[in-house]
Design a protein around this motif. Structure first.
Motif, PDB file in Angstrom:
ATOM      1  N   ASN A 163      23.763 -38.780  18.099  1.00  0.00           N
ATOM      2  CA  ASN A 163      23.674 -37.332  18.205  1.00  0.00           C
ATOM      3  C   ASN A 163      22.688 -36.787  17.059  1.00  0.00           C
ATOM      4  O   ASN A 163      22.439 -35.466  16.801  1.00  0.00           O
ATOM      5  CB  ASN A 163      25.205 -36.824  17.631  1.00  0.00           C
ATOM      6  CG  ASN A 163      25.663 -37.344  16.328  1.00  0.00           C
ATOM      7  OD1 ASN A 163      24.859 -38.198  15.723  1.00  0.00           O
ATOM      8  ND2 ASN A 163      26.584 -37.022  15.542  1.00  0.00           N
ATOM      9  N   TYR A 184      17.664 -33.092  13.476  1.00  0.00           N
ATOM     10  CA  TYR A 184      18.845 -32.665  13.122  1.00  0.00           C
ATOM     11  C   TYR A 184      20.047 -33.319  14.070  1.00  0.00           C
ATOM     12  O   TYR A 184      19.631 -34.211  14.890  1.00  0.00           O
ATOM     13  CB  TYR A 184      18.676 -30.925  13.537  1.00  0.00           C
ATOM     14  CG  TYR A 184      18.422 -30.827  15.188  1.00  0.00           C
ATOM     15  CD1 TYR A 184      19.297 -30.707  16.029  1.00  0.00           C
ATOM     16  CD2 TYR A 184      17.111 -30.702  15.366  1.00  0.00           C
ATOM     17  CE1 TYR A 184      18.852 -30.575  17.524  1.00  0.00           C
ATOM     18  CE2 TYR A 184      16.576 -30.338  16.624  1.00  0.00           C
ATOM     19  CZ  TYR A 184      17.288 -30.321  17.660  1.00  0.00           C
ATOM     20  OH  TYR A 184      16.999 -30.126  18.939  1.00  0.00           O
ATOM     21  N   GLN A 185      21.212 -33.026  13.501  1.00  0.00           N
ATOM     22  CA  GLN A 185      22.528 -33.373  14.288  1.00  0.00           C
ATOM     23  C   GLN A 185      23.184 -32.696  15.328  1.00  0.00           C
ATOM     24  O   GLN A 185      23.112 -31.370  14.603  1.00  0.00           O
ATOM     25  CB  GLN A 185      23.425 -33.756  13.194  1.00  0.00           C
ATOM     26  CG  GLN A 185      24.569 -34.785  13.614  1.00  0.00           C
ATOM     27  CD  GLN A 185      25.636 -34.974  12.451  1.00  0.00           C
ATOM     28  OE1 GLN A 185      25.189 -34.894  11.294  1.00  0.00           O
ATOM     29  NE2 GLN A 185      26.757 -35.644  12.784  1.00  0.00           N
ATOM     30  N   LYS A 211      26.465 -31.600  17.135  1.00  0.00           N
ATOM     31  CA  LYS A 211      27.824 -31.590  17.025  1.00  0.00           C
ATOM     32  C   LYS A 211      28.286 -31.183  18.507  1.00  0.00           C
ATOM     33  O   LYS A 211      27.978 -30.247  18.900  1.00  0.00           O
ATOM     34  CB  LYS A 211      28.497 -30.797  15.923  1.00  0.00           C
ATOM     35  CG  LYS A 211      27.975 -31.350  14.590  1.00  0.00           C
ATOM     36  CD  LYS A 211      28.675 -30.515  13.823  1.00  0.00           C
ATOM     37  CE  LYS A 211      28.206 -31.165  12.105  1.00  0.00           C
ATOM     38  NZ  LYS A 211      28.788 -30.199  11.020  1.00  0.00           N
ATOM     39  N   SER A 212      29.315 -31.835  18.716  1.00  0.00           N
ATOM     40  CA  SER A 212      29.865 -31.473  20.283  1.00  0.00           C
ATOM     41  C   SER A 212      31.153 -30.265  20.039  1.00  0.00           C
ATOM     42  O   SER A 212      31.464 -30.237  19.238  1.00  0.00           O
ATOM     43  CB  SER A 212      30.579 -32.520  20.944  1.00  0.00           C
ATOM     44  OG  SER A 212      31.555 -33.208  20.276  1.00  0.00           O
ATOM     45  N   VAL A 213      30.993 -29.339  20.978  1.00  0.00           N
ATOM     46  CA  VAL A 213      31.886 -28.328  20.920  1.00  0.00           C
ATOM     47  C   VAL A 213      32.937 -28.676  22.299  1.00  0.00           C
ATOM     48  O   VAL A 213      32.726 -28.649  23.306  1.00  0.00           O
ATOM     49  CB  VAL A 213      31.500 -27.028  20.943  1.00  0.00           C
ATOM     50  CG1 VAL A 213      32.318 -25.768  20.972  1.00  0.00           C
ATOM     51  CG2 VAL A 213      30.321 -26.930  19.748  1.00  0.00           C
TER      52      VAL A 213
END
Length: 46
Positions: free
Chosen positions: A22, A38-39, A41-43
């Protein structure tokens, strides 16, 4: 692809995008200078 002037080597380069899990890294393909890292994040969508 986006072209930028690299502050590391001073050349106009196409940004190399690398995805590792990720983490997204945008870097210079010539000298390895990292423009941004950058990372993602899943939504969860319903």
């Amino acid at each position: 692809m986006a072209k930028r002037t690299c502050p590391g080597c001073g050349n106009v380069v196409e940004i190399k995008i690398t995805k590792d899990g990720n983490m997204i890294t945008k870097s210079c393909p010539r000298c390895g200078y990292i423009f941004i890292k950058y990372q993602v994040k899943s939504v969860n969508q319903a």
